[in-house]
Enzyme design. Structure first.
Site, mmCIF file in Angstrom:
data_model
loop_
_atom_site.group_PDB
_atom_site.id
_atom_site.type_symbol
_atom_site.label_atom_id
_atom_site.label_comp_id
_atom_site.label_asym_id
_atom_site.label_seq_id
_atom_site.Cartn_x
_atom_site.Cartn_y
_atom_site.Cartn_z
ATOM 1 N N ARG A 163 0.868 -1.261 -0.083
ATOM 2 C CA ARG A 163 0.093 -0.140 -0.052
ATOM 3 C C ARG A 163 0.951 1.374 0.142
ATOM 4 O O ARG A 163 0.299 2.232 0.573
ATOM 5 C CB ARG A 163 -0.969 0.087 1.221
ATOM 6 C CG ARG A 163 -1.873 -1.113 1.194
ATOM 7 C CD ARG A 163 -2.807 -1.201 -0.018
ATOM 8 N NE ARG A 163 -3.749 -2.246 0.100
ATOM 9 C CZ ARG A 163 -3.518 -3.343 -0.696
ATOM 10 N NH1 ARG A 163 -2.121 -3.532 -1.272
ATOM 11 N NH2 ARG A 163 -4.050 -4.343 -0.603
ATOM 12 N N SER A 246 -11.258 -0.066 2.661
ATOM 13 C CA SER A 246 -10.530 -0.587 3.998
ATOM 14 C C SER A 246 -9.973 0.726 4.633
ATOM 15 O O SER A 246 -9.280 1.393 3.874
ATOM 16 C CB SER A 246 -9.668 -1.583 3.605
ATOM 17 O OG SER A 246 -9.917 -2.663 2.983
ATOM 18 N N GLU A 347 -5.790 4.293 6.132
ATOM 19 C CA GLU A 347 -5.119 4.203 4.809
ATOM 20 C C GLU A 347 -5.569 5.149 3.992
ATOM 21 O O GLU A 347 -4.793 5.677 2.829
ATOM 22 C CB GLU A 347 -5.663 2.717 4.201
ATOM 23 C CG GLU A 347 -5.252 2.603 2.540
ATOM 24 C CD GLU A 347 -5.808 1.324 1.981
ATOM 25 O OE1 GLU A 347 -6.089 0.936 0.808
ATOM 26 O OE2 GLU A 347 -5.788 0.034 2.837
#
Length: 357
Positions: A163, A246, A347
């Site tokens: 990520r 998410s 995130e």
């Protein structure tokens, strides 16, 4: 215009100034009009918004200039066994994946249903069901707001990790993007069968072993079915999908074991491409659930709540503010830390928004 109109979670205050870039040339023109200078925080802020699926803007909004990335277009360069497919930054990601599957190209099918645009995909190296976009990216054409040049970065130059990427890390350094993605080139196989399926739940749904392939259209259909079951495919009529996907990254643990019973996955070093010794990635959703924060959990007004389908998604149940979402996120973060001693990291890109201490 408010950011509640521009993001998938539908919260956020006003955008003071908005420019729509419908072509690559218009996107470059905005970048040239908003250069960076050396040193973090030394340039007037500019915000680039595409699908709004990974962006949480505070209730006060954003006082700088906002660019809506809407450039479109896809080009192909056929090879013997593969095709180089180049898509403009504003192309809708799932539409792009669908077209690749339709034309018999393999490599992106496990990334079906992810909201957002092509240009956003490499920034945080989006991934799902054992696949990451870095698996197929050959290069990205970017505009460097520091030097004023357009340049092509090969996959190795982008230093992909879990990520993250060079693009994300430099944006954190400057407090806004240094490299703005103009277009992305993917090397995709000419194959009716998918890349090896790496995720057990997906393999089970397809009736294959982990490491085997399956017809790309079947993989896409199975991924979409799984994502819908978790509220991860945006549906205007379903508040359980009004989220940023998410909200927390899966934590990477170094020098300590994972909690008993928690999933454990290897971690790839972005500089070497090899498994990082002594590092393990575990599941944020597992930690949230085992911390006693069940699906539907909410705090305060209740206008923001964990999804009724998946504990990793924070949702707008109707009329939520950014403050409501941040309050919920802080409660989830703190609950996991109290139970396991692991501090979850958001995130999404937070602009004018900070989780309460």
């Amino acid at each position: 215009m408010n950011f509640s109109e521009l993001t998938t979670i539908r919260v956020g205050g006003p955008a003071a100034s908005v420019t729509e870039a419908r072509t690559r040339a218009e996107l470059i023109a905005f970048c040239r009009a908003h250069p960076l200078t050396a040193g973090a925080g030394t340039a007037p802020p500019a915000l680039f918004v595409a699908g709004g699926s990974n962006l949480l803007v505070g209730d006060e909004g954003f006082a700088g200039d906002t660019c809506l990335v809407r450039s479109r277009g896809v080009d192909t360069e056929p090879g013997a066994d593969s095709v180089l497919v180049t898509a403009e930054a504003g192309e809708h990601w799932d539409d792009f994946v669908a077209s690749c599957v339709e034309y018999g190209l393999a490599g992106l099918e496990a990334l079906s249903g992810i909201p957002g645009t092509v240009g956003a995909a490499p920034v945080q190296n989006v991934g799902a069901y054992g696949a990451e976009v870095s698996d197929t990216i050959e290069s990205a054409l970017v505009f460097d707001r520091l030097t004023g040049d357009a340049l092509r970065l090969l996959a190795r130059d982008l230093h992909f990790g879990y990520r993250t990427s060079l693009l994300k890390r430099t944006a954190a350094e400057f407090g806004q993007p240094r490299f703005v993605v103009l277009a992305v080139s993917f090397r995709l196989a000419r194959a009716g069968e998918s890349a090896p399926v790496r995720y057990g739940q997906l393999a089970g749904r397809l009736g294959v072993e982990v490491g085997q392939g399956a017809p790309t259209d079947r993989v896409r259909a199975a991924v979409l079915e799984l994502r819908r079951s978790k509220g991860m495919v945006l549906d205007e009529a379903d508040h359980d999908t009004w989220s940023l996907g998410s909200f927390f990254t899966n934590p990477i643990l170094r020098g300590r074991p994972v909690p008993e019973g928690a999933p454990a996955y290897p971690v790839t070093d972005p500089t070497t491409g090899r498994a990082e010794e002594g590092a393990v990635k575990t599941s944020a959703a597992w930690l949230i659930d085992r911390a006693g924060l069940a699906r539907g959990y909410s705090v305060g007004s209740g206008r923001a709540a964990l999804s009724g389908k998946h504990t990793l998604a924070l949702t707008n149940r109707g009329g939520a503010t950014a403050a409501d979402v941040l309050e919920l996120a802080a409660a989830v973060r703190d609950g996991v830390e109290e139970r396991f001693g692991i501090r979850l990291v958001p995130e999404p890109n937070l602009v004018g928004a900070t989780l309460p201490a």
